[in-house]
Design a protein around this motif. Structure first.
Motif, PDB file in Angstrom:
ATOM      1  N   THR A 264       0.852  -1.196   0.000  1.00  0.00           N
ATOM      2  CA  THR A 264       0.000   0.000   0.000  1.00  0.00           C
ATOM      3  C   THR A 264       0.889   1.248   0.000  1.00  0.00           C
ATOM      4  O   THR A 264       1.841   1.334   0.784  1.00  0.00           O
ATOM      5  N   VAL A 265       0.574   2.175  -0.880  1.00  0.00           N
ATOM      6  CA  VAL A 265       1.306   3.438  -0.970  1.00  0.00           C
ATOM      7  C   VAL A 265       0.367   4.547  -0.515  1.00  0.00           C
ATOM      8  O   VAL A 265      -0.759   4.643  -1.000  1.00  0.00           O
ATOM      9  N   VAL A 266       0.830   5.370   0.425  1.00  0.00           N
ATOM     10  CA  VAL A 266       0.007   6.502   0.865  1.00  0.00           C
ATOM     11  C   VAL A 266       0.808   7.784   0.664  1.00  0.00           C
ATOM     12  O   VAL A 266       1.871   7.964   1.267  1.00  0.00           O
ATOM     13  N   LEU A 267       0.304   8.643  -0.207  1.00  0.00           N
ATOM     14  CA  LEU A 267       0.900   9.962  -0.363  1.00  0.00           C
ATOM     15  C   LEU A 267       0.291  10.854   0.715  1.00  0.00           C
ATOM     16  O   LEU A 267      -0.934  11.000   0.780  1.00  0.00           O
ATOM     17  N   VAL A 268       1.140  11.404   1.559  1.00  0.00           N
ATOM     18  CA  VAL A 268       0.676  12.226   2.683  1.00  0.00           C
ATOM     19  C   VAL A 268       1.199  13.643   2.490  1.00  0.00           C
ATOM     20  O   VAL A 268       2.359  13.842   2.093  1.00  0.00           O
ATOM     21  N   GLU A 406      -2.676   4.938  11.961  1.00  0.00           N
ATOM     22  CA  GLU A 406      -2.506   6.292  12.511  1.00  0.00           C
ATOM     23  C   GLU A 406      -1.402   7.022  11.775  1.00  0.00           C
ATOM     24  O   GLU A 406      -0.343   6.449  11.509  1.00  0.00           O
ATOM     25  N   PHE A 407      -1.648   8.283  11.492  1.00  0.00           N
ATOM     26  CA  PHE A 407      -0.641   9.133  10.857  1.00  0.00           C
ATOM     27  C   PHE A 407      -0.370  10.310  11.780  1.00  0.00           C
ATOM     28  O   PHE A 407      -1.290  10.896  12.340  1.00  0.00           O
ATOM     29  N   GLN A 414      -0.563  17.525  17.224  1.00  0.00           N
ATOM     30  CA  GLN A 414      -1.823  18.100  16.716  1.00  0.00           C
ATOM     31  C   GLN A 414      -2.146  17.610  15.297  1.00  0.00           C
ATOM     32  O   GLN A 414      -3.260  17.837  14.806  1.00  0.00           O
ATOM     33  N   THR A 415      -1.201  16.942  14.660  1.00  0.00           N
ATOM     34  CA  THR A 415      -1.458  16.451  13.292  1.00  0.00           C
ATOM     35  C   THR A 415      -1.971  15.016  13.290  1.00  0.00           C
ATOM     36  O   THR A 415      -2.283  14.470  12.237  1.00  0.00           O
ATOM     37  N   ARG A 416      -2.047  14.382  14.470  1.00  0.00           N
ATOM     38  CA  ARG A 416      -2.404  12.969  14.534  1.00  0.00           C
ATOM     39  C   ARG A 416      -3.820  12.719  14.030  1.00  0.00           C
ATOM     40  O   ARG A 416      -4.757  13.430  14.387  1.00  0.00           O
ATOM     41  N   VAL A 417      -3.948  11.705  13.203  1.00  0.00           N
ATOM     42  CA  VAL A 417      -5.271  11.292  12.749  1.00  0.00           C
ATOM     43  C   VAL A 417      -5.300   9.767  12.722  1.00  0.00           C
ATOM     44  O   VAL A 417      -4.314   9.119  12.364  1.00  0.00           O
ATOM     45  N   ARG A 438      -4.303  14.030   3.594  1.00  0.00           N
ATOM     46  CA  ARG A 438      -3.795  15.382   3.839  1.00  0.00           C
ATOM     47  C   ARG A 438      -3.951  15.682   5.326  1.00  0.00           C
ATOM     48  O   ARG A 438      -5.080  15.769   5.845  1.00  0.00           O
ATOM     49  N   LEU A 439      -2.842  15.822   5.996  1.00  0.00           N
ATOM     50  CA  LEU A 439      -2.860  16.084   7.431  1.00  0.00           C
ATOM     51  C   LEU A 439      -3.035  17.570   7.704  1.00  0.00           C
ATOM     52  O   LEU A 439      -2.537  18.413   6.948  1.00  0.00           O
ATOM     53  N   THR A 440      -3.739  17.859   8.802  1.00  0.00           N
ATOM     54  CA  THR A 440      -3.901  19.250   9.224  1.00  0.00           C
ATOM     55  C   THR A 440      -3.710  19.314  10.735  1.00  0.00           C
ATOM     56  O   THR A 440      -3.681  18.290  11.409  1.00  0.00           O
TER      57      THR A 440
END
Lengths: 571, 208
Positions: A264-268, A406-407, A414-417, A438-440
């Motif tokens: 699996t490839v995840v572009l973040v 988890e990312f 504060q960016t944890r999702v 897309r992390l925020t």
């Protein structure tokens, strides 16, 4: 005579006042993107995108829709934008022949937005990411290959041009970048007055440079992965070697590809890309300043008790400030110089005019000069929702089975999702899955919820529940098979599938899986009219299903009647 | 006199600046393939398949075969939309004259569900009047493919500058190769292969 001068001054003020307005970033769009409200961002981007393909900023609008849709986990609704953006990026010389109108008006009014070279490279990468989410690795390779083009190295010009610039011992990055650009322009100006070029260098519009290989890490990484998936190991190895040559921080990443240790490839991505502004005399020089600070913090990904780290792939702030990734537009400087000459001449003529006719000529010259100077300002259109940085995470996820992933960016809690329902490639899939996250920054509870609160097309709840529009927690695409569950949960037995679909239709709800190819609106749980399930490996998925939503507000007549029948006490 | 000189200089500067921005002749601005390229390639492939020894040796009495096409695999430097990837293979096999010919050779064509869905949307969009709209597909049940039809699209790309002193690339040429292969599912024996080439050249700064 004085009245004539007053008239000209008034005309100048009016002309300047109504002249070209510099590009204004869409603050509401940026705010929505920064807070993870990608559904709202997508709506804003769609509403503000020019509809007319002949609009000079048409593709800028399409690019924003593509980026916000990807962030919201609904790439399938933006295929047309990816197609159009690709075709445009692949069109050469789109602004050739627009020089005359550029002189007479501002650059943003005369030229099509195509972005600086780094914006074009990022554009190709987002198209590649879109194709990745559709499982098309051939297109991933094609788009990423186009993102790697030769770039211009102005090092020699900067050294030569610096002789004409003032020395400053301590400079900020912005000051240094501006000084480098001024040096390049000064060198080009010096060369145009007689100096000959030497060596195997290229020239465009008087600028001298060496053509060098791109250092766009994201392009090489995506192409290496695509070639790996397509079985072209020669190309894969070449791109991996280049990536390792750019920085040793990619060594473990490259090794992981070589070992095939991923499915699996995840572009973040994270942050907002830099802001473009005009600097220098008459603001003719295009400059960028960061919106989100650069950083080398790694991406942390946790799954099944295992944690992996991945380095920053590309820092967009770095590209934006690097002269190698910037266009230099000679026309703007020429307009500025001509404008200055015309203003000077006009003022001189007015000052020494013996008659109204002479003053008229002088006034016209001055006005023309001021307009030229105003129009010489840098074209500051840019894609304000590009990310500040990107990562690529290579994961091994269970095939066809959902798991929690988890990312988080290192040192930035504060960016944890938490994305609770991510699965690897479907069973027996020959190639890796591809996702975009897309992390925020934020502390909303939905970002870290372990389990979805609503059933959706990839997640079922343990107990039967009614459709969301009937007050339940089911946001699945309605099917005949779901009716027994709905009846168990309290739907009157006489209501069959066709009745339910009639209610959805009466409410004007678009069911995405039954309306392929349309640009999706907002989800019904967020006040919109569309029922869809985003990619489970997206922030949009967590936002929709991992928080409570207010009850659905009916807009038709059938639903209120059914609700009244089901809850007579509520009358 | 001095004012006339100043005025003349300023006007000449402005006029000169405008003159420098004159337009050049219009040339191809993109080297990506066109719909016409695909049309010609599809017809050529269709003709090659129809006249192949594999087809000419078959008749209505030959054993029944079921062809199932795959989405065209893109190995080129050019992005191809998903619809186009299915459209190319569909237009080779689902052209009415081709279907008639295949039927006369006791060959049925079936599409995998995803291909059928995308091809339907392509045909219903009315992309091309000759594309074989109103086609019906063989039912999926009981029709296991005996042969797969693979298509691949590849390319060779060169970009350079017309400027003798070098410079940013402003000429790009793409040579495209489209090849089709039909192979037996059971043995993976290739029973037919055919290919078509075409090229496109474009001028203008790639970065502009």
């Amino acid at each position: 005579m004085h009245k004539l001068i007053q008239f000209f001054l008034l005309a100048v003020v009016v002309l300047i006042g109504t002249g070209c307005a510099s590009y204004k970033s869409d603050t509401s769009l940026m705010s929505a993107m920064q807070t993870g409200e990608f559904g709202a961002a997508r709506n804003i981007a769609i509403d503000s995108a020019p509809m007319n393909p002949s609009d000079k900023s048409y593709l800028l609008g399409r690019a924003k829709v593509l980026l916000s849709s990807m962030a919201d986990g609904v790439p399938q609704s933006t295929e047309g934008n990816a197609d159009r953006l690709y075709d445009f990026l692949r069109t050469q010389g789109v602004n050739k022949g627009t020089g005359l109108s550029s002189v007479l008006t501002s650059e943003s009014s005369a030229t099509y937005w195509k972005g600086e070279p780094f914006e074009q490279a990022m554009g190709y990468s987002y198209i590649a990411a879109f194709d990745g989410t559709q499982g098309d690795w051939g297109n991933v390779r094609a788009s990423s290959a186009n993102s790697i083009f030769l770039i211009r190295d102005f090092s020699d010009a900067i050294k030569r041009g610096s002789e004409f610039a003032s020395e400053e011992s301590e400079q900020t990055d912005q000051q240094r970048a501006l000084a480098e650009r001024e040096a390049i322009i000064a060198d080009a100006q010096d060369r145009s007055t007689g100096a000959d070029s030497e060596g195997e260098t290229g020239t465009d519009d008087g600028f001298e440079f060496d053509l060098i290989e791109s250092d766009f890490e994201l392009g090489y990484a995506l192409q290496a992965l695509a070639s790996d998936q397509l079985g072209d190991m020669t190309d894969r190895d070449a791109k991996m070697n280049t990536l390792s040559g750019i920085s040793s921080r990619f060594n473990s990443f490259v090794n992981q590809i070589r070992l095939g240790d991923y499915n699996t490839v995840v572009l973040v991505s994270y942050g907002l890309g830099p802001e473009k502004y005009g600097a220098g005399y008459d603001q003719v020089i295009e400059m960028y300043r960061p919106r989100t600070a650069s950083g080398s913090q790694r991406l942390l990904v946790r799954q099944s008790g295992e944690s992996r780290q991945f380095p920053v792939m590309t820092d967009v702030n770095r590209l934006a400030i690097d002269t190698r990734w910037t266009n230099f537009e000679g026309m703007r400087r020429a307009k500025s110089i001509v404008g200055t000459v015309m203003v000077g001449a006009g003022v001189a003529v007015i000052g020494t005019a013996d008659s109204a006719d002479e003053a008229l000529v002088g006034g016209l010259l001055a006005i023309g000069g001021l307009i030229a100077k105003e129009n010489a300002k840098a074209d500051t259109r840019h894609c304000e929702i590009l990310p500040q940085r990107t990562y690529i995470a290579l994961l091994n996820l269970p095939e066809g089975r959902a798991t929690s992933v988890e990312f988080e960016i290192e040192g930035m809690p504060q960016t944890r999702v938490v994305l609770p329902d991510v699965s690897g490639p479907s069973d027996n899939a020959a190639r890796a899955a591809f996702h975009y996250v897309r992390l925020t920054d934020g502390d909303d509870a939905w970002r870290t919820m372990a389990n979805p609160l609503y059933a959706n097309d990839t997640h079922e709840l343990p107990e039967s529940t009614l459709p969301y529009i009937l007050g339940g927690r089911c946001m699945r695409t309605p099917t005949p098979e779901l009716m027994s569950e709905y009846h168990d949960a309290g739907l009157p037995a006489e209501i069959d599938f066709h009745d339910l679909m009639a209610i959805y239709q009466d409410e004007g709800i678009v069911i995405a899986s039954l309306a392929r190819g349309v640009e999706l609106g907002r989800h019904i749980s967020e006040g919109g009219n569309t029922l869809y399930t985003p990619d489970p490996c997206s922030v949009g998925y967590a936002r929709l299903y991992c928080q409570d939503h207010p009850p659905y507000s009916p807009s038709g007549s059938l639903l209120p009647a059914l609700l009244a029948q089901m809850n007579p006490q509520a009358e | 006199m001095r004012k006339q000189i100043i005025t003349s200089v300023a006007l000449m500067s402005f006029t000169g600046c405008i003159a420098l921005t004159g337009c050049g002749p219009t040339r191809a601005r993109t080297s990506t393939y066109t719909a016409a390229d695909m049309d010609i390639a599809v017809v050529e492939i269709r003709d090659k398949l129809a006249s192949s020894p594999f087809m000419s040796t078959r008749s209505s009495d030959s054993p029944s075969l079921v062809f199932q096409p795959n989405r065209m695999e893109n190995l080129s430097n050019e992005r191809i939309s998903r619809v186009d990837q299915w459209a190319v293979v569909s237009r080779v096999l689902l052209d009415p004259s081709m279907l008639e010919m295949l039927g006369s050779k006791n060959i049925t064509v079936t599409l995998p569900p995803v291909g059928e869905r995308i091809t339907n949307s392509y045909l219903s969009a009315g992309t091309d009047a000759d594309s074989g709209a109103n086609l019906t597909f063989a039912p999926q049940s009981n029709l296991l493919p005996t042969h797969m039809v693979d298509a691949r699209f590849s390319s060779i790309t060169r970009a350079s500058s017309e400027d003798e002193d070098g410079g940013l690339a402003d000429v790009r040429k793409d040579l495209f190769l489209m090849d089709f292969t039909i192979f037996m599912v059971r043995t993976r024996e290739i029973v037919w292969a055919g290919s078509v080439e075409f090229a496109r050249v474009a001028e203008g700064l790639l970065a502009n």
